[in-house]
Design an enzyme around this catalytic site. Sequence first.
Site, PDB file in Angstrom:
ATOM      1  N   HIS A   3       0.830  -1.202   0.000  1.00 40.21           N
ATOM      2  CA  HIS A   3       0.000   0.000   0.000  1.00 40.21           C
ATOM      3  C   HIS A   3       0.868   1.257   0.000  1.00 40.21           C
ATOM      4  O   HIS A   3       2.069   1.182   0.250  1.00 40.21           O
ATOM      5  CB  HIS A   3      -0.967   0.017   1.184  1.00 40.21           C
ATOM      6  CG  HIS A   3      -0.304   0.137   2.519  1.00 40.21           C
ATOM      7  ND1 HIS A   3       0.189  -0.951   3.200  1.00 40.21           N
ATOM      8  CD2 HIS A   3      -0.046   1.218   3.298  1.00 40.21           C
ATOM      9  CE1 HIS A   3       0.715  -0.552   4.346  1.00 40.21           C
ATOM     10  NE2 HIS A   3       0.584   0.770   4.422  1.00 40.21           N
ATOM     11  N   TYR A  27      -7.650   0.515   9.174  1.00 40.43           N
ATOM     12  CA  TYR A  27      -8.163   0.444   7.806  1.00 40.43           C
ATOM     13  C   TYR A  27      -7.272  -0.445   6.947  1.00 40.43           C
ATOM     14  O   TYR A  27      -7.749  -1.321   6.234  1.00 40.43           O
ATOM     15  CB  TYR A  27      -8.260   1.848   7.177  1.00 40.43           C
ATOM     16  CG  TYR A  27      -8.498   1.767   5.692  1.00 40.43           C
ATOM     17  CD1 TYR A  27      -9.766   1.493   5.186  1.00 40.43           C
ATOM     18  CD2 TYR A  27      -7.450   1.890   4.794  1.00 40.43           C
ATOM     19  CE1 TYR A  27      -9.981   1.372   3.826  1.00 40.43           C
ATOM     20  CE2 TYR A  27      -7.657   1.773   3.435  1.00 40.43           C
ATOM     21  CZ  TYR A  27      -8.920   1.513   2.953  1.00 40.43           C
ATOM     22  OH  TYR A  27      -9.120   1.373   1.609  1.00 40.43           O
ATOM     23  N   HIS A  60       0.896   5.576   1.197  1.00 39.64           N
ATOM     24  CA  HIS A  60       0.353   6.689   1.977  1.00 39.64           C
ATOM     25  C   HIS A  60       0.698   7.972   1.245  1.00 39.64           C
ATOM     26  O   HIS A  60       1.852   8.175   0.863  1.00 39.64           O
ATOM     27  CB  HIS A  60       1.000   6.760   3.369  1.00 39.64           C
ATOM     28  CG  HIS A  60       0.618   5.653   4.280  1.00 39.64           C
ATOM     29  ND1 HIS A  60      -0.467   5.745   5.122  1.00 39.64           N
ATOM     30  CD2 HIS A  60       1.165   4.449   4.496  1.00 39.64           C
ATOM     31  CE1 HIS A  60      -0.551   4.620   5.816  1.00 39.64           C
ATOM     32  NE2 HIS A  60       0.421   3.817   5.451  1.00 39.64           N
TER      33      HIS A  60
END
Length: 133
Positions: free
Chosen positions: A60, A125, A62
């Site tokens: 992921h 999350y 950010h």
Amino acid sequence: MKLDSNAHSVFLLNYHLVLVVKYRREVFDHIVSDRAKEIFEYIAPKYNITLQEWNHEKDHIHIRFKAHPKSELSKFINAYKSASSRLLKKEFPQIRQKLWKEYFWSQSFCLLTTGDTPIDVIRKYIESQGEKH
């Protein structure tokens, strides 16, 4: 604190966006992340968005960014996800081997204003991606 402004308003709109790779596949290294960041920086000005900070994990990214009151955030995010998915899979063929079907990003995303959002909310999350709710 420095506020942004235009002819009719004063504002300070800071966001934290988390995008997770579909199936939590580990596709990000520094090279892929740098290219994803370049794509972001290319698309962002069209939506009055300015990158402030970029960080990645293996599955992921950010992104901290500033926006304008007229920025259409969901349209921007969809445009970014679409373009980056297409370009990253094309430029890094090894990514296709780690993904099922044509999807690169998870369908959902996490977008938070950066006022008082605790890091634990963001972490929760990220950890819940891929779970059925």
